[in-house]
Design a protein around this motif. Structure first.
Motif, PDB file in Angstrom:
ATOM      1  N   TYR A  16      47.878  -3.320  42.278  1.00  0.00           N
ATOM      2  CA  TYR A  16      48.017  -4.344  41.074  1.00  0.00           C
ATOM      3  C   TYR A  16      48.248  -5.821  41.889  1.00  0.00           C
ATOM      4  CZ  TYR A  16      48.629  -0.219  38.387  1.00  0.00           C
ATOM      5  OH  TYR A  16      48.179   0.745  37.382  1.00  0.00           O
ATOM      6  N   ASP A  17      48.796  -6.112  42.708  1.00  0.00           N
ATOM      7  CA  ASP A  17      49.118  -7.168  43.572  1.00  0.00           C
ATOM      8  C   ASP A  17      47.847  -7.596  44.654  1.00  0.00           C
ATOM      9  OD1 ASP A  17      51.182  -7.538  42.262  1.00  0.00           O
ATOM     10  OD2 ASP A  17      52.691  -6.571  43.743  1.00  0.00           O
ATOM     11  N   GLU A  18      47.612  -6.645  45.344  1.00  0.00           N
ATOM     12  CA  GLU A  18      46.819  -7.073  46.541  1.00  0.00           C
ATOM     13  C   GLU A  18      45.185  -6.733  46.043  1.00  0.00           C
ATOM     14  OE1 GLU A  18      47.713  -4.944  50.161  1.00  0.00           O
ATOM     15  OE2 GLU A  18      49.931  -5.356  50.073  1.00  0.00           O
ATOM     16  N   LEU A  19      44.892  -5.524  45.280  1.00  0.00           N
ATOM     17  CA  LEU A  19      43.640  -5.462  44.992  1.00  0.00           C
ATOM     18  C   LEU A  19      43.197  -6.125  43.457  1.00  0.00           C
ATOM     19  CD1 LEU A  19      42.775  -1.846  45.978  1.00  0.00           C
ATOM     20  CD2 LEU A  19      42.287  -3.906  47.141  1.00  0.00           C
ATOM     21  N   GLY A  20      44.504  -6.798  42.861  1.00  0.00           N
ATOM     22  CA  GLY A  20      44.299  -7.493  41.786  1.00  0.00           C
ATOM     23  C   GLY A  20      43.771  -6.551  40.323  1.00  0.00           C
ATOM     24  N   LEU A  21      43.910  -5.302  40.318  1.00  0.00           N
ATOM     25  CA  LEU A  21      43.615  -4.508  39.333  1.00  0.00           C
ATOM     26  C   LEU A  21      44.556  -4.732  38.323  1.00  0.00           C
ATOM     27  CD1 LEU A  21      42.577  -0.909  40.885  1.00  0.00           C
ATOM     28  CD2 LEU A  21      41.071  -2.948  40.487  1.00  0.00           C
ATOM     29  N   THR A  22      44.075  -4.364  36.819  1.00  0.00           N
ATOM     30  CA  THR A  22      44.815  -5.100  35.634  1.00  0.00           C
ATOM     31  C   THR A  22      45.662  -3.562  35.229  1.00  0.00           C
ATOM     32  OG1 THR A  22      43.146  -6.540  34.791  1.00  0.00           O
ATOM     33  CG2 THR A  22      44.657  -5.703  33.391  1.00  0.00           C
ATOM     34  N   PRO A  23      46.870  -3.578  34.915  1.00  0.00           N
ATOM     35  CA  PRO A  23      47.701  -2.431  34.750  1.00  0.00           C
ATOM     36  C   PRO A  23      47.112  -1.934  33.373  1.00  0.00           C
ATOM     37  CG  PRO A  23      49.148  -4.114  35.534  1.00  0.00           C
ATOM     38  CD  PRO A  23      47.575  -4.794  35.434  1.00  0.00           C
ATOM     39  N   THR A  24      47.168  -0.456  33.109  1.00  0.00           N
ATOM     40  CA  THR A  24      46.471   0.047  31.667  1.00  0.00           C
ATOM     41  C   THR A  24      47.877   0.512  31.058  1.00  0.00           C
ATOM     42  OG1 THR A  24      46.444   2.179  32.679  1.00  0.00           O
ATOM     43  CG2 THR A  24      44.435   0.777  32.796  1.00  0.00           C
TER      44      THR A  24
END
Length: 834
Positions: free
Chosen positions: A498-506
């Motif tokens: 979530y921080d380094e790859l920037g994925l959106t938490p589900t």
């Protein structure tokens, strides 16, 4: 008989419990909790737990205060007082009466005063105790009580937090003396105290800091700035005065109480025991020392054949355990015997709690004996939450479950007596016990003792192969992440995703609100980044390696060379069997690795494995229970259910059904049993939400009586508090009336799934009971049961005959409106046979 108090000296501190507030808080905090009769008791249990925690401080005098049932003077002053509160739940009222009864039985002082609220009684008691020099603690979460704080008076929240005058100043910016004025300005929506419209907590604190009190504030209203605040105060003058009157606690009520005497707490132990036994609060009975060893006359060994045996194994697995103690109980007598297998040879059947385990141990020692009456199986049918011997014995007041075999024997005999009385007239449950559960215990004992052979060399090679594959996946994950990290650390994984790859938490974790890295959260992210699928693959392979491939060789018994899985009849709420040591129910059947693990289960030389699997048994049960003519006709005409459902759902002939449509129909066919939502269906099929909604709608149009069955089942759950299988097995669904929507909907899914899944489980158990004697003459034996599948070991030359018998017995286990179908395979290992 009244027990004298041990404490005649002056108490060190007075604890005043806001009984009504604490009861209401526990009612909502604990969720649904019921007795085996379906009687709600969560408020009583939570209250009792808090009260007992307080009573552990022997230097305290505990007083409990309740609201009087009549309206208070505040209702007369302000008709809307507390008017917006939701109506008191119907099942809270009887619990409140039981709470008051509990307080009396514990010998505590209890007060309620007509025309006044508990707050006023609490306030008057607190000030009286303070004047007499006592330290006072008011047990409540109600902030009205903050006006009572002083050097000697504190508020103790149920979670243990202590509130002092300093706490109020730090948190709210006002003094205790200003608290009522503060509430007059801010109001309290929960009690419908209006306050001054537009004046919040910060503004109220600032005004009181400047003007000292509400009275002084209004005396200098013309000087208040800014003008907007002055205007609000002017408009709310009457509401402020009313709010102050409603908020102020009366501390001058004439209440006669001798604080020194209330400390003595005489307790009627017999009445308290009976009360707690009726509520089935076994853990509290034990905590209070109210569970007494059953008195019994010592008699010489051996006991009569009808005696209940108590035994102690040094470990739960009977094929690996040693017997540490043995005793028998009957008609108020108890006999202790030598802990030897030959002592069991004198019994045709062993009557005991968990009788199966003792007979498995005996068979290992060369003594063949059958399980007899088992009170735990009966308790499980009475209420499927009864799965643990100690908790069940205590719950029904049958004694205690210690390491003493005599105590266990007496408890088993007493539990059998108690349940016999409770189940009088329950013909369906007795039928299930006599025809299914008790004989099944004998079948399972044979299976556990027989065990299953595994190819250890193959398992070790497969484990090494998976280890290399896991390492390769881990390296790939590190490459995709851009750096190495601990894949098993949820904290490090959270940062990477979530921080380094920037994925959106589900989704977020419920307790901490942190971004979730659970399997469900990651599955929702599949496609967002290639790292997600690789992490899921890493977890799946690591789990299989750690759960099966590495432990299975260590579970091979040195004396038999086989693995002896333990089967549990009381492990699930639906009636399904569960297993442990190892748990074979969780081997995935749809993955390549899962199938390769099945390859490790092999037959002895000269034997083969016969695997028999009920085909779509839950859908067939649904057809029978719902009575839906379309659904029944599909099975009666032996058509493919998924193709036919797709044909009706999409309005095309069966021959035009393509793989996607069949898959969609299959997903809905099984998903409807578990209350699959359109959202879940859209995610699984990769389609739009609206289209998923239409799929489900078309399904119910195709099978209209299925929806009627669901509604009928939910209505029964709401009315009776439980649902039941075709054979009368029950599951209580207390959350069906929950005010929490998510909890209630989960309970509804449970309610209409259980009769289907539970009936399928009953059919499997019936089939096992009928099959075991039929195959014995053919030299075959049952060795595994997993979900809807049975695995047998049969002599190679009789395998075809065994397969025919298995199919015939399983398909004829019970006559439904639709035929039961069984797929049978033969092979040298489980994978080949499957």
């Amino acid at each position: 008989m009244q027990q004298p108090s041990l404490f005649d000296h002056r108490p060190e501190r007075i604890l005043i419990v806001d009984g009504h507030h604490l009861a209401y808080r526990n009612y909502f905090a604990l969720g649904e909790l019921t007795t085996s009769r379906g009687e709600p008791v969560q408020a009583v249990y939570g209250f009792a737990r808090t009260l007992l925690k307080l009573l552990k401080e022997d230097g305290d005098c505990v007083i409990v205060v309740f609201d009087a049932p009549q309206p208070s003077f505040r209702h007369e002053q302000f008709a809307a007082y507390k008017a917006q509160r939701a109506p008191t739940p119907e099942d809270f009222k009887p619990q409140l009466e039981k709470i008051k009864q509990l307080v009396d039985l514990l010998g505590l002082a209890r007060f309620e005063l007509a025309g006044y609220e508990a707050d006023d009684v609490i306030g008057s008691l607190a000030k009286k105790a303070e004047a007499e020099g006592y330290e006072v603690r008011i047990v409540t979460s109600d902030r009205d009580s903050y006006q009572l704080l002083s050097d000697k008076v504190r508020v103790l929240k149920p979670d243990g937090e202590e509130v002092t005058p300093e706490t109020v100043r730090e948190k709210y910016g006002v003094t205790v003396a200003q608290w009522v004025d503060f509430r007059a300005l801010t109001g309290d929506a929960s009690d419908n105290i209006p306050g001054v419209r537009g004046i919040g907590a910060k503004t109220a604190a600032k005004l009181l800091a400047e003007w000292g009190s509400l009275e002084n504030l209004y005396a200098h209203l013309a000087e208040v700035t800014p003008p907007s605040v002055r205007k609000k105060l002017e408009a709310g003058r009457e509401k402020a005065a009313l709010s102050r009157a409603l908020s102020e606690i009366h501390t001058d009520l004439a209440i006669e109480v001798d604080f020194a005497a209330c400390h003595r707490r005489p307790v009627d132990r017999e009445a308290l025991r009976a009360f707690l036994e009726a509520l089935e609060f076994g853990s509290i009975l034990r905590e209070l020392g109210l569970i007494e060893a059953r008195s019994a006359e010592e008699a010489p060994w051996p006991p009569p054949p009808e005696a209940f045996l108590g035994y102690v194994l040094d470990r739960p697995q009977p094929m690996w355990a040693e017997l540490k103690g043995l005793a028998g109980a009957w008609e108020g007598r108890v006999a202790r015997g030598p802990a030897r297998a030959k002592e069991l040879a004198r019994f045709e059947a062993v009557h005991a709690l968990q009788a199966k385990d003792l007979t498995v141990w005996a068979r290992r020692e060369g003594v063949r004996v059958q399980p007899g009456e088992d009170p735990l199986l009966l308790a499980y049918l009475y209420d499927p939450t009864n799965s643990d011997p100690a908790a069940t014995v205590r719950r029904y007041g049958a004694g205690d479950w210690s390491e003493d075999p005599a105590a266990r024997a007496l408890a088993a005999a007493e539990l059998w007596r108690i349940l016999g009385e409770r189940l009088a007239g329950e013909e369906a449950l007795w039928w299930l016990y006599r025809e299914v559960e008790r004989p099944l215990a004998g079948v399972l004992a044979e299976m556990e003792h027989a065990g299953v052979r595994v190819d250890v060399a193959y398992l070790e090679a497969l484990s090494a192969e998976l280890g290399r594959e896991i390492a390769a996946i881990e390296a790939e994950v590190h490459r995709l992440a851009g750096r190495a990290f601990n894949l098993n650390s949820r904290d490090q994984l959270e940062v990477i995703l979530y921080d380094e790859l920037g994925l959106t938490p589900t989704r977020r974790t419920q307790k901490t609100g942190r971004r979730s890295t659970s399997a469900a959260a990651l599955e929702a992210l599949v496609g967002a980044h290639p790292i997600v699928e690789r992490i899921l693959a890493y977890r799946e392979l690591s789990k299989l390696k750690g759960t099966y491939l590495d432990p299975l060789p260590r579970l091979v018994h040195p004396a038999t060379g086989r693995i002896h899985t333990r089967y549990h009849q009381t492990g699930t709420a639906t009636g399904r069997l569960s297993s442990s040591d190892p748990n074979l129910q969780n081997i995935p059947v749809r993955t390549e690795v899962g199938r390769r693990i099945r390859r490790a289960f092999v037959a002895e030389p000269g034997y083969v494995l016969v695997a028999a699997d009920y085909s779509q048994i839950e859908l067939r049960v649904l057809a029978h229970l719902s009575g839906d003519e379309n659904l029944k006709r599909v099975f009666q005409e032996r058509r493919d259910i998924h193709t036919q459902t797709a044909s009706w759902m999409f309005g095309v002939p069966p021959e035009a059904v393509d793989p996607f449509r069949r898959r969609a129909a299959k997903t809905v066919n099984f998903g409807v049993l578990y209350g699959m939502s359109p959202h879940r269906l859209s995610r699984e099929l990769g389609i739009e939400y609206a289209e998923a909604e239409r799929f489900i709608q078309r399904y119910f149009e195709s099978y209209p009586r299925v929806q009627a069955y669901i509604e009928r089942t939910l209505e029964q759950a709401r009315e009776k508090g439980y649902v039941e299988t075709l054979f009368g097995r029950r599951r209580y669904i207390p959350d069906i009336r929950s005010r929490n929507r998510n909890v209630r909907e989960a309970a509804e899914r449970m309610a209409f799934n259980m009769p289907v899944q539970g009936t399928a489980a009953d059919l499997m158990k019936l089939a096992m009971v009928k099959l075991a004697p039929e195959i014995r003459s053919l030299g075959a034996r049952l060795i595994l049961q997993v979900h809807d599948e049975l695995v047998l070991e049969a002599p190679q030359e009789r395998a075809e005959a065994v397969a025919r018998v298995v199919r015939e017995v399983m398909e004829g286990a019970w006559a439904l409106d639709v035929p039961l179908e069984v797929e049978v395979g033969i092979g040298e290992n489980w994978l080949e046979a499957k």
